[in-house]
Design a protein around this motif. Structure first.
Motif, PDB file in Angstrom:
ATOM      1  N   ASP A  28       9.425  -0.669  -3.861  1.00 49.30           N
ATOM      2  CA  ASP A  28      10.283  -1.658  -4.517  1.00 49.30           C
ATOM      3  C   ASP A  28      10.670  -2.773  -3.561  1.00 49.30           C
ATOM      4  OD1 ASP A  28      10.146  -0.217  -6.832  1.00 49.30           O
ATOM      5  OD2 ASP A  28      12.040   0.866  -6.498  1.00 49.30           O
ATOM      6  N   ALA A  29      10.719  -2.487  -2.218  1.00 54.55           N
ATOM      7  CA  ALA A  29      11.110  -3.518  -1.251  1.00 54.55           C
ATOM      8  C   ALA A  29       9.994  -4.513  -0.984  1.00 54.55           C
ATOM      9  CB  ALA A  29      11.531  -2.855   0.062  1.00 54.55           C
ATOM     10  N   ALA A  30       8.728  -4.209  -1.319  1.00 54.97           N
ATOM     11  CA  ALA A  30       7.618  -5.136  -1.085  1.00 54.97           C
ATOM     12  C   ALA A  30       7.788  -6.364  -1.974  1.00 54.97           C
ATOM     13  CB  ALA A  30       6.290  -4.441  -1.388  1.00 54.97           C
ATOM     14  N   PRO A  31       7.759  -7.585  -1.390  1.00 59.51           N
ATOM     15  CA  PRO A  31       7.979  -8.797  -2.195  1.00 59.51           C
ATOM     16  C   PRO A  31       6.783  -9.092  -3.093  1.00 59.51           C
ATOM     17  CG  PRO A  31       7.370  -9.387   0.035  1.00 59.51           C
ATOM     18  CD  PRO A  31       7.526  -7.896   0.027  1.00 59.51           C
ATOM     19  N   TYR A  32       7.074  -9.806  -4.154  1.00 62.35           N
ATOM     20  CA  TYR A  32       6.027 -10.281  -5.040  1.00 62.35           C
ATOM     21  C   TYR A  32       5.414 -11.568  -4.476  1.00 62.35           C
ATOM     22  CZ  TYR A  32       7.316  -7.051  -8.794  1.00 62.35           C
ATOM     23  OH  TYR A  32       7.540  -5.942  -9.538  1.00 62.35           O
ATOM     24  N   VAL A  33       4.115 -11.728  -4.631  1.00 63.14           N
ATOM     25  CA  VAL A  33       3.433 -12.959  -4.230  1.00 63.14           C
ATOM     26  C   VAL A  33       2.510 -13.391  -5.360  1.00 63.14           C
ATOM     27  CG1 VAL A  33       3.512 -12.559  -1.737  1.00 63.14           C
ATOM     28  CG2 VAL A  33       1.619 -11.642  -3.061  1.00 63.14           C
ATOM     29  N   ARG A  34       2.361 -14.678  -5.495  1.00 61.60           N
ATOM     30  CA  ARG A  34       1.421 -15.194  -6.492  1.00 61.60           C
ATOM     31  C   ARG A  34       0.068 -15.405  -5.818  1.00 61.60           C
ATOM     32  NH1 ARG A  34       1.831 -16.971 -11.385  1.00 61.60           N
ATOM     33  NH2 ARG A  34       4.106 -17.002 -11.276  1.00 61.60           N
ATOM     34  N   THR A  35      -0.945 -14.838  -6.374  1.00 62.68           N
ATOM     35  CA  THR A  35      -2.276 -14.914  -5.784  1.00 62.68           C
ATOM     36  C   THR A  35      -3.243 -15.629  -6.717  1.00 62.68           C
ATOM     37  OG1 THR A  35      -2.882 -12.747  -6.691  1.00 62.68           O
ATOM     38  CG2 THR A  35      -1.936 -12.805  -4.460  1.00 62.68           C
ATOM     39  N   VAL A  36      -4.348 -16.075  -6.141  1.00 69.24           N
ATOM     40  CA  VAL A  36      -5.436 -16.672  -6.913  1.00 69.24           C
ATOM     41  C   VAL A  36      -6.741 -16.053  -6.448  1.00 69.24           C
ATOM     42  CG1 VAL A  36      -4.254 -18.872  -7.292  1.00 69.24           C
ATOM     43  CG2 VAL A  36      -5.705 -18.571  -5.273  1.00 69.24           C
ATOM     44  N   THR A  37      -7.722 -16.122  -7.301  1.00 68.97           N
ATOM     45  CA  THR A  37      -9.053 -15.653  -6.950  1.00 68.97           C
ATOM     46  C   THR A  37      -9.831 -16.800  -6.336  1.00 68.97           C
ATOM     47  OG1 THR A  37      -8.999 -14.107  -8.810  1.00 68.97           O
ATOM     48  CG2 THR A  37     -11.156 -14.590  -7.831  1.00 68.97           C
ATOM     49  N   VAL A  38     -10.370 -16.596  -5.145  1.00 62.34           N
ATOM     50  CA  VAL A  38     -11.104 -17.684  -4.475  1.00 62.34           C
ATOM     51  C   VAL A  38     -12.352 -18.002  -5.284  1.00 62.34           C
ATOM     52  CG1 VAL A  38     -10.229 -17.189  -2.179  1.00 62.34           C
ATOM     53  CG2 VAL A  38     -12.250 -16.011  -2.971  1.00 62.34           C
ATOM     54  N   TRP A  44      -4.251 -16.026   3.471  1.00 58.80           N
ATOM     55  CA  TRP A  44      -3.817 -14.626   3.491  1.00 58.80           C
ATOM     56  C   TRP A  44      -4.493 -13.880   2.344  1.00 58.80           C
ATOM     57  CZ3 TRP A  44      -0.965 -12.556   7.367  1.00 58.80           C
ATOM     58  CH2 TRP A  44      -0.342 -13.454   8.238  1.00 58.80           C
ATOM     59  N   ARG A  45      -5.344 -12.927   2.714  1.00 60.09           N
ATOM     60  CA  ARG A  45      -6.069 -12.126   1.730  1.00 60.09           C
ATOM     61  C   ARG A  45      -5.274 -10.855   1.437  1.00 60.09           C
ATOM     62  NH1 ARG A  45     -11.976 -11.350   3.435  1.00 60.09           N
ATOM     63  NH2 ARG A  45     -10.951 -10.404   5.263  1.00 60.09           N
ATOM     64  N   VAL A  46      -5.259 -10.459   0.159  1.00 56.75           N
ATOM     65  CA  VAL A  46      -4.566  -9.238  -0.262  1.00 56.75           C
ATOM     66  C   VAL A  46      -5.596  -8.136  -0.475  1.00 56.75           C
ATOM     67  CG1 VAL A  46      -3.043  -8.204  -1.970  1.00 56.75           C
ATOM     68  CG2 VAL A  46      -2.768 -10.614  -1.365  1.00 56.75           C
ATOM     69  N   HIS A 104      -8.654 -11.975  -3.600  1.00 58.53           N
ATOM     70  CA  HIS A 104      -7.397 -12.626  -3.918  1.00 58.53           C
ATOM     71  C   HIS A 104      -6.732 -13.127  -2.634  1.00 58.53           C
ATOM     72  CE1 HIS A 104      -7.110  -9.949  -7.776  1.00 58.53           C
ATOM     73  NE2 HIS A 104      -8.095 -10.823  -7.811  1.00 58.53           N
ATOM     74  N   VAL A 105      -6.216 -14.351  -2.695  1.00 62.45           N
ATOM     75  CA  VAL A 105      -5.455 -14.906  -1.581  1.00 62.45           C
ATOM     76  C   VAL A 105      -4.116 -15.388  -2.103  1.00 62.45           C
ATOM     77  CG1 VAL A 105      -7.509 -15.585  -0.289  1.00 62.45           C
ATOM     78  CG2 VAL A 105      -6.452 -17.214  -1.851  1.00 62.45           C
TER      79      VAL A 105
END
Length: 358
Positions: A34-44, A305-307, A338-339
């Protein structure tokens, strides 16, 4: 208590402790997740390495800085930026008082020089006649002839100064050298300007071109294609390319001729351009398109930054092209990865994150 009952009680207590420990571990894991922040990603998205898309600007073939040939104080300004002007039209005038005074002084000097020449010529004629009667020596006649030549030189110099000052009075009016549109107007009434100081820039009517800025590691191709706002295309032919890289923008400027541009397309309009990328050393690398916000440059060079499996890892990239929304980069990415698209300045290596639904 019987031994059997005592053993059963110990077994129950041990099971209860194991269950409690497992619950705590599960709670800790859930809390960490739950402590991990949300990030918006896109597909390269991969970019075809055989073409390059850049923005270009419509420019006039000839853009002339306009300046006075003499210095002085601007008296009037008769044109504004964006105004169409005709050849010979007066754009600015200088205060002519000092120039008029200089003209009167030069005219007086010329009249004095002409009078001195007439006097020297009269003296020479008189000495020549006296020599015929042997009343003066030949040396005196030679001195009179020399005085005539000196007076002639003085008259010629005064005449040249007079013509120069008269021309300077005419230069008090700055006229347009050709028909066109004023792109910039910096001169203002009351401003004191020196000779040669630009006060406006004229985009001359006639042929127009497309100006494109390439990354510093790309040589401008000899040909390309312009895509107009209405979807029409026009061929581009390289006319000139800057020999040096601009130090501030790290770009190369190039000018391309383009036939039959619509008159409705105003100077300064932005059009899309496409060029073959075969001569680019980076063309052999994999190229990807990512949002501008995905680039991170915090002292480590450009990177994204790659996820992977909920964790972040930095990927160094090389920026090949930029526009107002996207960047074309070369780096060790793969299609479908995803980055992070935003907020890269807050990220750390191996940081656990959660992706927002796309």
């Amino acid at each position: 208590m019987p031994v059997a009952h005592r053993a059963a009680l110990v077994t129950a207590i041990a099971s209860l402790l194991a269950l409690t420990t497992a619950c705590h571990r599960t709670s800790d894991a859930n809390a960490a997740a739950d402590a991990a922040p949300y990030v918006r990603t896109v597909t390269v998205a991969p970019v075809t390495a055989s073409s390059r898309a850049l923005s270009g600007t419509v420019r006039a073939r000839f853009e002339s800085p306009l300046a006075f040939q003499v210095g002085g104080r601007i008296l009037t300004r008769q044109a504004d930026a964006g105004q169409s002007v005709q050849a010979g039209q007066v754009l600015f005038t200088l205060d002519p008082i000092d120039l008029e005074q200089a003209l009167r002084s030069a005219e007086a000097d010329l009249k004095a020089a002409e009078a001195a020449l007439r006097t020297a010529q009269a003296d020479f004629e008189r000495f020549r006649q006296l020599q015929d009667s042997q009343f003066v020596s030949a040396q005196a006649v030679e001195r009179a002839a020399l005085a005539v030549r000196q007076a002639q030189s003085g008259r010629d110099a005064a005449a040249a100064r007079f013509a120069q000052v008269r021309n300077a009075l005419g230069y008090a009016q700055l006229r347009s050298p050709a028909a066109g549109v004023l792109m910039e107007v910096s001169g203002q009434p009351g401003q004191v300007v020196s000779a040669g100081q630009p006060v406006a820039v004229l985009a001359q009517a006639g042929e127009r071109e497309i100006e494109v800025f390439f990354p510093d590691d790309v040589l401008p191709p000899p040909a390309g294609e312009a895509v107009l706002p209405d979807g029409q295309t026009r061929p581009l032919t390289l006319r000139e390319a800057a020999p040096m890289v601009d130090a501030s923008g790290r770009t190369r400027r190039a000018r391309y001729t383009v036939p039959n541009l619509p008159q409705a397309l105003a100077l300064g309009s932005i059009v899309s351009t496409r060029f073959a990328d075969g001569g680019n050393p980076a063309a052999a690398q994999a190229q990807w398109r990512v949002p501008i916000g995905a680039l991170d440059e915090r002292g480590h060079g450009p990177r994204v930054w790659r996820v992977r499996d909920g964790r972040l890892e930095p990927v160094p990239v090389r920026v090949l092209a930029l526009d107002d929304r996207q960047a074309t980069v070369a780096g060790a990415l793969k299609a479908g990865e995803h980055v992070v698209a935003l907020g890269t300045h807050l990220l750390k290596d191996d940081m656990r994150v959660r992706e927002l639904a796309r």
